[in-house]
Scaffold this active site. Structure first.
Site, PDB file in Angstrom:
ATOM      1  N   LYS A 195      -9.789 -49.760  20.293  1.00  0.00           N
ATOM      2  CA  LYS A 195     -10.135 -50.483  19.061  1.00  0.00           C
ATOM      3  C   LYS A 195     -11.408 -49.901  18.450  1.00  0.00           C
ATOM      4  CE  LYS A 195     -12.575 -53.933  17.710  1.00  0.00           C
ATOM      5  NZ  LYS A 195     -12.940 -53.558  16.340  1.00  0.00           N
ATOM      6  N   GLU A 250     -25.159 -58.144  23.558  1.00  0.00           N
ATOM      7  CA  GLU A 250     -24.602 -59.496  23.427  1.00  0.00           C
ATOM      8  C   GLU A 250     -23.087 -59.492  23.645  1.00  0.00           C
ATOM      9  OE1 GLU A 250     -25.305 -60.810  19.492  1.00  0.00           O
ATOM     10  OE2 GLU A 250     -24.274 -62.726  19.822  1.00  0.00           O
ATOM     11  N   GLU A 269     -21.641 -49.620  27.904  1.00  0.00           N
ATOM     12  CA  GLU A 269     -22.730 -48.775  27.395  1.00  0.00           C
ATOM     13  C   GLU A 269     -23.319 -49.548  26.225  1.00  0.00           C
ATOM     14  OE1 GLU A 269     -24.740 -46.916  25.204  1.00  0.00           O
ATOM     15  OE2 GLU A 269     -23.210 -45.396  24.774  1.00  0.00           O
ATOM     16  N   CYS A 303     -27.839 -45.550  20.160  1.00  0.00           N
ATOM     17  CA  CYS A 303     -28.238 -46.445  21.249  1.00  0.00           C
ATOM     18  C   CYS A 303     -29.388 -45.853  22.067  1.00  0.00           C
ATOM     19  CB  CYS A 303     -27.046 -46.747  22.144  1.00  0.00           C
ATOM     20  SG  CYS A 303     -26.111 -45.294  22.577  1.00  0.00           S
ATOM     21  N   GLU A 400     -33.934 -53.952  19.707  1.00  0.00           N
ATOM     22  CA  GLU A 400     -33.267 -52.755  19.179  1.00  0.00           C
ATOM     23  C   GLU A 400     -33.078 -52.936  17.671  1.00  0.00           C
ATOM     24  OE1 GLU A 400     -29.118 -52.047  20.335  1.00  0.00           O
ATOM     25  OE2 GLU A 400     -29.634 -49.954  20.626  1.00  0.00           O
TER      26      GLU A 400
HETATM   27  P1  NDP Z   1     -20.830 -55.026  18.330  1.00  0.00           P
HETATM   28  O1  NDP Z   1     -21.210 -54.999  19.747  1.00  0.00           O
HETATM   29  O2  NDP Z   1     -20.379 -56.312  17.723  1.00  0.00           O
HETATM   30  O3  NDP Z   1     -19.668 -53.954  18.052  1.00  0.00           O
HETATM   31  C1  NDP Z   1     -19.168 -53.027  18.961  1.00  0.00           C
HETATM   32  C2  NDP Z   1     -17.630 -53.095  19.036  1.00  0.00           C
HETATM   33  O4  NDP Z   1     -17.229 -54.311  19.679  1.00  0.00           O
HETATM   34  C3  NDP Z   1     -16.946 -53.103  17.683  1.00  0.00           C
HETATM   35  O5  NDP Z   1     -15.717 -52.432  17.776  1.00  0.00           O
HETATM   36  C4  NDP Z   1     -16.733 -54.592  17.467  1.00  0.00           C
HETATM   37  O6  NDP Z   1     -15.743 -54.864  16.535  1.00  0.00           O
HETATM   38  C5  NDP Z   1     -16.332 -55.034  18.856  1.00  0.00           C
HETATM   39  N1  NDP Z   1     -16.478 -56.460  19.130  1.00  0.00           N
HETATM   40  C6  NDP Z   1     -17.252 -57.374  18.477  1.00  0.00           C
HETATM   41  N2  NDP Z   1     -17.138 -58.593  19.066  1.00  0.00           N
HETATM   42  C7  NDP Z   1     -16.286 -58.437  20.116  1.00  0.00           C
HETATM   43  C8  NDP Z   1     -15.787 -59.330  21.136  1.00  0.00           C
HETATM   44  N3  NDP Z   1     -16.156 -60.615  21.182  1.00  0.00           N
HETATM   45  N4  NDP Z   1     -14.941 -58.843  22.058  1.00  0.00           N
HETATM   46  C9  NDP Z   1     -14.587 -57.546  22.040  1.00  0.00           C
HETATM   47  N5  NDP Z   1     -15.026 -56.659  21.110  1.00  0.00           N
HETATM   48  C10 NDP Z   1     -15.869 -57.097  20.165  1.00  0.00           C
HETATM   49  O7  NDP Z   1     -22.010 -54.437  17.487  1.00  0.00           O
HETATM   50  P2  NDP Z   1     -22.420 -54.813  15.977  1.00  0.00           P
HETATM   51  O8  NDP Z   1     -21.615 -53.991  15.082  1.00  0.00           O
HETATM   52  O9  NDP Z   1     -22.376 -56.292  15.750  1.00  0.00           O
HETATM   53  O10 NDP Z   1     -23.942 -54.373  15.938  1.00  0.00           O
HETATM   54  C11 NDP Z   1     -24.975 -55.292  16.287  1.00  0.00           C
HETATM   55  C12 NDP Z   1     -26.085 -54.605  17.021  1.00  0.00           C
HETATM   56  O11 NDP Z   1     -25.592 -54.059  18.214  1.00  0.00           O
HETATM   57  C13 NDP Z   1     -26.691 -53.418  16.285  1.00  0.00           C
HETATM   58  O12 NDP Z   1     -27.659 -53.812  15.387  1.00  0.00           O
HETATM   59  C14 NDP Z   1     -27.243 -52.625  17.430  1.00  0.00           C
HETATM   60  O13 NDP Z   1     -28.501 -53.126  17.774  1.00  0.00           O
HETATM   61  C15 NDP Z   1     -26.259 -52.873  18.549  1.00  0.00           C
HETATM   62  N6  NDP Z   1     -25.261 -51.793  18.685  1.00  0.00           N
HETATM   63  C16 NDP Z   1     -25.406 -50.926  19.726  1.00  0.00           C
HETATM   64  C17 NDP Z   1     -24.506 -49.886  19.843  1.00  0.00           C
HETATM   65  C18 NDP Z   1     -24.624 -48.905  20.945  1.00  0.00           C
HETATM   66  O14 NDP Z   1     -24.111 -47.811  20.829  1.00  0.00           O
HETATM   67  N7  NDP Z   1     -25.243 -49.249  22.038  1.00  0.00           N
HETATM   68  C19 NDP Z   1     -23.439 -49.654  18.888  1.00  0.00           C
HETATM   69  C20 NDP Z   1     -23.333 -50.661  17.870  1.00  0.00           C
HETATM   70  C21 NDP Z   1     -24.243 -51.670  17.791  1.00  0.00           C
HETATM   71  P3  NDP Z   1     -16.138 -54.980  14.981  1.00  0.00           P
HETATM   72  O15 NDP Z   1     -16.953 -53.828  14.594  1.00  0.00           O
HETATM   73  O16 NDP Z   1     -14.825 -54.910  14.351  1.00  0.00           O
HETATM   74  O17 NDP Z   1     -16.854 -56.275  14.851  1.00  0.00           O
END
Ligand code: NDP
Length: 490
Positions: A195, A250, A269, A303, A400
């Site tokens: 996904k 989260e 990760e 990240c 972050e």
């Molecule tokens: P998320 O953790 O929400 O997104 C990562 C992936 O998880 C996306 O594909 C998202 O889908 C999906 N997802 C969201 N909720 C769920 C769930 N309950 N169960 C399974 N999958 C889920 O990151 P955000 O886009 O909300 O970003 C928020 C913050 O997270 C950023 O500001 C940053 O600080 C951090 N982040 C860190 C990353 C890293 O590489 N370590 C990458 C991205 C964000 P969808 O996008 O469709 O909501």
């Protein structure tokens, strides 16, 4: 060339008028509407629901994409399950050939995919072209090489694939994270349901076409698009045997709770708040380049970004002066312009988050500097930012930000540097800048971070394992370690 006086007491800087050098977007054409990729075919979602993905640089709609519901997710998991037995029974060397073909097709189509990545995600074309695409192809080449050598990688341990891997990737490196997940899974004989993130689904959908071209057997790779709910359905599915997730801490914790007691292996990760530590004996101009690359690469949507700069007190003023001067030369704007250093912020929501955290930095008493830079009127943008006078208690030093925002702190002794660098709930990466190799090793021994770069930053190689300590997650991707996450041993 014009010479102007900069704000914040920074010395005069020459500004150059560059001619624009746009990459043509003609090379990529998106369909009006995409279904999900299941069993080797694109199918309309049972949910009958779609959403629009837009360019964050212009807010222009790019395509409609399926919002996969629970039935769609089950369809994909069933297809992956049906494909698992035959695929895992393939001769490993034959599986390797499929991975090699994917790598070759990625190389052949790299310009198209790089443009698509920059359009959908907002990252500068020079990064998608020179980093994301070459590394994505390199991951498939690398794991193709391992596919028929698993018995050698894990002698006397009888490695076996796990089954159906559910893989959820974020929006900061959409195609590269896809490669990090799919390449080792397939090399080990698993099938996958992936996904992509809601804001960046297009390169994953183009990858579906890459799979067809590379003759990946139907059902071995399945792609379901949608929002977080789609990801949650995938994690809840009873038909999966493994979950690999990259994203926020989260959501990582929520996934871990969901999987509790189900006996499903998980790799996470998650976020980071990396320290980039500069000692007084470092080559300062080189360090400045590393600092800029560490935090402004991909708009800081990284990240492992070096978001906390720890500077030895004796060189603080000199280094900050050099850094501000270098920041004034960064070019922000059209992601498809080959001169662009800083592209668009990935989404309105992310821009709001960055803005809120930056406001907290000023409120808590840190000193902000942004070089003069004109932000485009449409789209989502944030100027490169540095905060000095930052205390460890400030939110900008602890949370972050995931944007082009650097917090500068100081230290006096190596022990204090270690103490401050480790004073975070995260532990994904760190950087050390010093003339002394022995000091790099001394620091690497003590820093609680999965990756420690010495006199460089943000360097990646498929042969090198990557992953976190503490709330940055667990499990490793890349290298021989990356195989282990997709195997059981009997
Ligand atoms: P998320 O953790 O929400 O997104 C990562 C992936 O998880 C996306 O594909 C998202 O889908 C999906 N997802 C969201 N909720 C769920 C769930 N309950 N169960 C399974 N999958 C889920 O990151 P955000 O886009 O909300 O970003 C928020 C913050 O997270 C950023 O500001 C940053 O600080 C951090 N982040 C860190 C990353 C890293 O590489 N370590 C990458 C991205 C964000 P969808 O996008 O469709 O909501």
């Amino acid at each position: 060339m014009a010479v102007e006086k900069q704000r914040g007491g920074v010395p005069a800087v020459a500004t150059w008028e560059y001619a624009s050098a746009p990459e043509s977007r003609e090379i990529v054409s998106f369909k009006e509407r995409y279904g999900i990729f299941v069993g080797g075919e694109e199918v309309a979602p049972r949910s009958r629901s779609w959403f629009t993905t837009v360019s964050p640089a212009t807010e222009e709609p790019l395509a409609e994409v399926a919002q996969a519901g629970p039935k769609d997710v089950e369809l994909a998991v069933d297809a992956a399950r049906d494909a698992f037995e035959p695929w895992s029974a393939w001769k490993p060397a034959e599986r390797a050939k499929v991975l090699f073909r994917i790598a070759r097709v990625l190389q052949e189509r790299s310009r198209e995919l790089a443009v698509a990545e920059s359009l959908d995600g907002g990252k500068p074309i020079k990064e998608s072209r020179d980093v994301d695409l070459p590394l994505a192809a390199a991951h498939f080449f690398y794991y193709a090489g391992w596919a028929d050598k698993l018995e050698y990688a894990f002698p006397n341990r009888r490695p076996r694939p796990l089954g159906v891997a559910a893989q959820i990737v974020p929006w900061n490196f959409p195609l590269l994270m896809l490669a990090w997940k799919i390449a080792p899974a397939l090399a080990c004989g698993n099938t996958v349901v992936l996904k992509p993130a809601e804001t960046t689904p297009l390169t994953a959908l183009l990858f579906a076409d890459v799979c067809r071209q590379a003759q990946v057997p139907p059902g071995v790779v399945n792609i379901v698009t949608g929002d977080g709910e789609t990801g949650a359905h995938l994690v809840r599915s009873p038909g999966i045997d493994k979950v690999a997730f990259t994203g926020s801490t989260e959501v990582g914790k929520a996934i871990q709770r969901e999987l509790a007691g189900r006996g499903i292996p998980l790799t996470l990760e998650l976020g980071g708040k990396a320290a980039n530590v500069v000692f007084e004996d470092a080559a300062l101009d080189q360090a400045v380049e590393g600092i800029v690359n560490g935090i402004y690469f991909n708009q800081g949507h990284v990240c492992c970004a070096g978001s906390r700069l720890l500077v030895q007190e004796s060189i603080h003023d000199q280094l900050v002066r050099k850094l501000k001067r270098r920041m004034a030369t960064l070019r922000l704007g059209d992601p498809l312009d080959k001169n662009t250093d800083i592209g668009a912020i990935n989404s309105r929501a992310q821009l709001d988050r960055i803005t809120e955290l930056v406001a907290s930095g000023s409120e808590e008493g840190a000193e902000i500097y942004q070089p003069p830079c004109r932000l485009p009127e449409k789209g989502w943008w944030f100027a490169p930012t540095v905060f000095t006078n930052v205390a460890q208690s400030h939110r900008i030093a602890r949370e972050e930000i995931f944007g082009p925002v650097l917090s500068v702190l100081t230290f006096r002794t190596p022990d204090e540097a270690v103490e401050k660098a480790n004073n975070t709930m995260y532990g994904l990466s760190a950087g050390v800048w010093t003339e002394k190799g022995s000091r790099i090793l001394w620091m690497a021994d003590r820093l609680r971070a999965g990756v420690v770069w010495g006199n460089t930053f943000n360097r990646f190689d498929p042969a090198s394992p990557f992953g976190g300590y503490k709330e940055s997650g667990f499990g490793r991707e890349g290298g021989r370690h990356g195989l282990e996450a997709y195997l059981r041993f009997s």
